[in-house]
Design a protein around this motif. Structure first.
Motif, PDB file in Angstrom:
ATOM      1  N   THR A 245      21.857 -57.280  89.094  1.00 17.72           N
ATOM      2  CA  THR A 245      21.332 -55.920  88.982  1.00 17.72           C
ATOM      3  C   THR A 245      20.685 -55.682  87.621  1.00 17.72           C
ATOM      4  N   GLU A 246      21.349 -56.131  86.569  1.00 19.25           N
ATOM      5  CA  GLU A 246      20.877 -55.869  85.214  1.00 19.25           C
ATOM      6  C   GLU A 246      19.459 -56.403  84.993  1.00 19.25           C
ATOM      7  N   ILE A 247      19.111 -57.481  85.683  1.00 22.50           N
ATOM      8  CA  ILE A 247      17.806 -58.123  85.479  1.00 22.50           C
ATOM      9  C   ILE A 247      16.841 -57.730  86.600  1.00 22.50           C
ATOM     10  N   GLY A 248      17.336 -57.044  87.612  1.00 18.96           N
ATOM     11  CA  GLY A 248      16.432 -56.601  88.667  1.00 18.96           C
ATOM     12  C   GLY A 248      17.084 -56.665  90.029  1.00 18.96           C
ATOM     13  N   GLY A 249      17.806 -57.738  90.289  1.00 17.62           N
ATOM     14  CA  GLY A 249      18.437 -57.903  91.597  1.00 17.62           C
ATOM     15  C   GLY A 249      18.116 -59.286  92.134  1.00 17.62           C
ATOM     16  N   PRO A 250      18.369 -59.524  93.431  1.00 18.66           N
ATOM     17  CA  PRO A 250      18.097 -60.846  93.992  1.00 18.66           C
ATOM     18  C   PRO A 250      16.620 -61.197  93.824  1.00 18.66           C
ATOM     19  N   GLY A 251      16.334 -62.479  93.658  1.00 16.77           N
ATOM     20  CA  GLY A 251      14.941 -62.882  93.500  1.00 16.77           C
ATOM     21  C   GLY A 251      14.609 -63.304  92.081  1.00 16.77           C
ATOM     22  N   VAL A 252      15.551 -63.089  91.159  1.00 14.90           N
ATOM     23  CA  VAL A 252      15.329 -63.572  89.790  1.00 14.90           C
ATOM     24  C   VAL A 252      15.022 -65.069  89.867  1.00 14.90           C
ATOM     25  N   SER A 253      15.739 -65.762  90.744  1.00 13.34           N
ATOM     26  CA  SER A 253      15.418 -67.161  91.010  1.00 13.34           C
ATOM     27  C   SER A 253      15.745 -67.469  92.465  1.00 13.34           C
ATOM     28  N   PHE A 254      15.141 -68.528  92.996  1.00  9.94           N
ATOM     29  CA  PHE A 254      15.296 -68.833  94.423  1.00  9.94           C
ATOM     30  C   PHE A 254      15.005 -70.304  94.671  1.00  9.94           C
ATOM     31  N   GLU A 255      15.557 -70.806  95.766  1.00 10.65           N
ATOM     32  CA  GLU A 255      15.286 -72.197  96.143  1.00 10.65           C
ATOM     33  C   GLU A 255      14.054 -72.304  97.033  1.00 10.65           C
ATOM     34  N   CYS A 256      13.352 -73.433  96.896  1.00 11.91           N
ATOM     35  CA  CYS A 256      12.279 -73.759  97.835  1.00 11.91           C
ATOM     36  C   CYS A 256      12.852 -74.791  98.815  1.00 11.91           C
ATOM     37  N   MET A 257      12.057 -75.255  99.744  1.00  2.42           N
ATOM     38  CA  MET A 257      12.549 -76.197 100.762  1.00  2.42           C
ATOM     39  C   MET A 257      12.963 -77.553 100.187  1.00  2.42           C
ATOM     40  N   GLU A 258      12.593 -77.824  98.939  1.00  4.45           N
ATOM     41  CA  GLU A 258      13.058 -79.078  98.325  1.00  4.45           C
ATOM     42  C   GLU A 258      14.561 -79.014  98.072  1.00  4.45           C
ATOM     43  N   LYS A 259      15.095 -77.797  97.967  1.00  7.91           N
ATOM     44  CA  LYS A 259      16.533 -77.580  97.757  1.00  7.91           C
ATOM     45  C   LYS A 259      17.056 -78.354  96.549  1.00  7.91           C
ATOM     46  N   CYS A 260      16.322 -78.245  95.457  1.00 10.77           N
ATOM     47  CA  CYS A 260      16.772 -78.968  94.265  1.00 10.77           C
ATOM     48  C   CYS A 260      16.717 -78.044  93.047  1.00 10.77           C
ATOM     49  N   GLY A 261      17.403 -76.947  93.141  1.00  5.84           N
ATOM     50  CA  GLY A 261      17.450 -75.994  92.041  1.00  5.84           C
ATOM     51  C   GLY A 261      16.725 -74.713  92.392  1.00  5.84           C
ATOM     52  N   LEU A 262      17.020 -73.666  91.644  1.00  7.71           N
ATOM     53  CA  LEU A 262      16.433 -72.347  91.930  1.00  7.71           C
ATOM     54  C   LEU A 262      15.301 -72.048  90.952  1.00  7.71           C
ATOM     55  N   HIS A 263      14.110 -71.791  91.503  1.00 10.09           N
ATOM     56  CA  HIS A 263      12.936 -71.489  90.680  1.00 10.09           C
ATOM     57  C   HIS A 263      13.079 -70.115  90.043  1.00 10.09           C
ATOM     58  N   VAL A 264      12.996 -70.072  88.727  1.00  4.59           N
ATOM     59  CA  VAL A 264      13.081 -68.800  88.009  1.00  4.59           C
ATOM     60  C   VAL A 264      11.682 -68.182  87.985  1.00  4.59           C
ATOM     61  N   ASN A 265      11.580 -66.923  88.301  1.00  4.14           N
ATOM     62  CA  ASN A 265      10.282 -66.230  88.231  1.00  4.14           C
ATOM     63  C   ASN A 265       9.939 -65.975  86.767  1.00  4.14           C
ATOM     64  N   GLU A 266       9.418 -67.042  86.138  1.00  6.75           N
ATOM     65  CA  GLU A 266       9.280 -67.028  84.677  1.00  6.75           C
ATOM     66  C   GLU A 266       8.195 -66.119  84.129  1.00  6.75           C
ATOM     67  N   ASP A 267       7.297 -65.651  84.983  1.00  2.29           N
ATOM     68  CA  ASP A 267       6.324 -64.685  84.477  1.00  2.29           C
ATOM     69  C   ASP A 267       6.956 -63.293  84.355  1.00  2.29           C
ATOM     70  N   HIS A 268       8.168 -63.135  84.914  1.00  2.00           N
ATOM     71  CA  HIS A 268       8.880 -61.851  84.824  1.00  2.00           C
ATOM     72  C   HIS A 268      10.131 -61.916  83.947  1.00  2.00           C
ATOM     73  N   VAL A 269      10.723 -63.082  83.858  1.00  2.00           N
ATOM     74  CA  VAL A 269      11.939 -63.221  83.031  1.00  2.00           C
ATOM     75  C   VAL A 269      11.882 -64.531  82.240  1.00  2.00           C
ATOM     76  N   ILE A 270      12.507 -64.518  81.064  1.00  2.00           N
ATOM     77  CA  ILE A 270      12.672 -65.759  80.295  1.00  2.00           C
ATOM     78  C   ILE A 270      14.132 -66.182  80.443  1.00  2.00           C
ATOM     79  N   ALA A 271      14.326 -67.439  80.832  1.00  2.00           N
ATOM     80  CA  ALA A 271      15.686 -67.953  80.998  1.00  2.00           C
ATOM     81  C   ALA A 271      16.018 -68.874  79.832  1.00  2.00           C
ATOM     82  N   GLU A 272      17.200 -68.717  79.283  1.00  2.00           N
ATOM     83  CA  GLU A 272      17.679 -69.600  78.218  1.00  2.00           C
ATOM     84  C   GLU A 272      19.072 -70.079  78.599  1.00  2.00           C
ATOM     85  N   ILE A 273      19.465 -71.194  78.034  1.00  2.00           N
ATOM     86  CA  ILE A 273      20.848 -71.648  78.135  1.00  2.00           C
ATOM     87  C   ILE A 273      21.411 -71.638  76.717  1.00  2.00           C
TER      88      ILE A 273
END
Lengths: 440, 143
Positions: A245-273
């Protein structure tokens, strides 16, 4: 019958497939704008940046992000409900919320721009799962303050799909509607999807009688084994979707059919570890705490927001063609939050109920398990000796009162077990009050 | 007129009752009557012992980690024959006194059975039994 993936597509290749240089330039520009906006309109950001001697002019590229202070869930609680709004209240068109760390919920304010950005992020996720205007999407997430229901609803509507806004619960009815309306996609928590799949099998329905081709499942962590099981039950593609919720809700990142990790919508959010202990920025590939900065949200921008979810990030290009960073599955938490049936539960919330009830001692344990695909939460609490009497009804009454209050504060039904005094473990230093027996 | 009962709170886990009775036995305490109330979640074990030993036993149990509650109940002797119990319960019913729980004694007392009662109104119950000539045990009789 082969699983239908023909409409799985990249909705906005101009953003989802940007070169890293272009993307980072865009992120740097948007980060600067966000920081200027937050600094000028939200006292908390100004105070914190001033304390660190950082001004918005110091933030010009994504490398500069590490100069900025972190934000965390207690900040949302302390500024509840609108202290972090960066625009006049008249420009806020919606609030969504989730549970806080104590009894009080946290809310996030959205401008029309923020709703549009969020809708766009969900639409990309659904498009990756094959959603078009020809599809019927059964939304089995809860509707309300929780972002799941409305979030998916908006994204599916944007793609022109037919939405069946079922909300959660009533499994038999969900299945009846899946059959009758012929939904091609379903979205809910992965554990609820599993329960639906098992019930479909128990009812003797062959998955081929349903038209389901895929589903986007999130709001709780799940495993590769759960995916295999779910895909086997329903004969479709089960994809992970992540958000908060704090960042927007579902969709911040999502899997594609490759099913190898969740794509971060980087033009809308910056992800850091980061290293959750030291706050130090960590390189790609290292497991640490996920931190998000929103760079297009105007109503309530969040800068370096600590999710407390532990995972890794890779920025290698995906076989699907997207260049966006990919998160690995969430492998744990850097705090004591647990997710029960898609609801965030903090031990401190349970504690706030327990200390308010006369007759029980402030010692408790939470035991989480998964039985028949449904999460169970047991709260063990100690009876106070002076309130123990010789009748059963007195103790039963205490139990009922606790069950009701936990349901009201936390939003989930817990099994309350009253145990004799001094039988629960005592902790020196950091208490470990949660036993999670689920195989996540 | 009243006698003291000890109640112990316990979890509904296999072996709990054995552990408790073994503990009492090892400490030389003779159970005169016992009843177990159980729910799916927990249990309450109530028992009557030698009335001189109530305080010591309660302390012993508390020191042993048990939750203990001591309260007064009424202990009556009733004819050991058909309708013996119904007769007593009818008496209470006519006075609108309800029974919260009851259980009976181990020991053989010839023609009579011994009943332990917790009533909604203990004093009214005791007065009624006195009036009706129902024998109520005194603590000394249970020593």
């Amino acid at each position: 019958m082969p699983k239908d993936t023909k409409n799985c597509r990249i909705l906005e290749p101009e953003f989802e497939c940007m070169s890293r240089e272009e993307l980072e330039a865009l992120q740097g520009k948007r980060l600067h704008e966000t920081v200027v906006h937050a600094y000028n309109n939200v006292p908390m950001y100004k105070e914190r940046m001033d304390a660190l001697g950082v001004t918005p002019d110091d933030i010009n590229s994504i490398e500069d992000i590490t100069k900025l202070p972190f934000t965390d869930k207690p900040d949302l609680r302390d500024h509840f409900p609108d202290g972090l709004f960066a625009v006049p209240r008249s420009e806020i068109v919606r609030v969504q919320g989730s549970s806080g760390t104590t009894g009080k919920p946290i809310v996030s304010g959205y401008t029309q721009n923020d709703i549009d950005v969020w809708t766009d992020m969900v639409a990309r996720a659904l498009a990756a799962a094959g959603c078009t205007e020809e599809d019927t999407v059964q939304v089995t997430y809860g509707y309300g303050l929780f972002t799941g229901g409305l979030g998916i609803h908006q994204g599916a509507s944007k793609l022109g799909a037919m939405v069946v806004p079922m909300s959660s619960g009533n499994t038999q009815r969900q299945i009846m509607m899946l059959k009758e309306l012929g939904a091609t996609m379903i979205c809910c928590t992965p554990s609820y999807a599993t329960l639906i799949g098992e019930t479909v099998r128990e009812m003797g329905i062959d998955p081929s009688e349903l038209k389901l081709k895929s589903g986007c499942f999130g709001a709780e962590p799940w495993t590769a084994e759960m995916r295999n099981n779910l895909e086997g039950l329903m004969d479709f593609n089960a994809l992970d979707i992540y958000g908060l919720t704090e960042i927007g809700g579902p969709g911040v990142s999502f899997e594609c059919m490759e099913k190898c990790g969740l794509h971060v919508n980087e033009d809308h959010v910056i992800a850091e570890i980061i290293n959750p202990e030291t706050g130090e920025h960590m390189p790609d590939g290292v497991t640490g705490e996920l931190v998000f900065t929103t760079i297009t949200k105007t109503g309530q921008p969040m800068i370096r927001y600590r999710t407390h979810d532990l995972c890794t990030i890779t920025r290698e290009k995906c076989a699907c063609g997207r260049t966006t960073a990919r998160m690995g599955r969430i492998t744990g938490r850097s705090d004591d939050m647990i997710i029960v049936r898609g609801v965030n539960v903090f031990p401190s919330q349970i504690e706030s109920v327990i200390v308010g009830i006369e007759g029980v001692a402030p010692h408790y344990m939470l035991i989480v398990d998964r039985q028949n695909s449904a999460d169970t939460l047991e709260v063990q609490v100690e009876l106070k000796e002076e309130l123990f009497s010789d009748t059963v009804s007195h103790v039963e009454e205490l139990r009922n009162r606790m069950t009701e209050q936990i349901k009201s504060v936390v939003g989930v039904t817990a099994k309350v077990t009253i145990v004799p005094p001094k039988t629960l473990p005592r902790f020196e230093g950091k208490a470990r009050r949660v036993i999670d027996n689920r195989k996540l | 007129m009243y006698i003291k009962q000890i109640s112990v709170f316990s979890q509904n886990i296999r072996g709990t009752l054995y552990t408790l009775t073994e503990f009492l036995g090892n400490n030389g305490i003779d159970l005169k009557a016992i009843s177990v109330a159980d729910t799916s979640n927990f249990g309450i074990v109530r028992f009557i012992i030698d009335q001189d030993k109530i305080d010591d036993t309660a302390k012993l149990l508390r020191d042993g980690g048990y939750s203990v509650h001591v309260n007064h109940v009424i202990c009556v002797s009733i004819p050991d024959k058909p309708s013996g119990l119904a007769q007593i319960l009818g008496m209470l019913e006519r006075e609108h006194i309800s029974v919260e729980y009851l259980y009976s004694f181990f020991r053989n007392t010839g023609d009579n059975a011994v009943l332990i009662l917790r009533l909604s109104d203990r004093e009214a119950g005791a007065k009624l039994f006195e009036k009706e000539g129902v024998h109520m045990f005194t603590p000394a009789e249970l020593a």
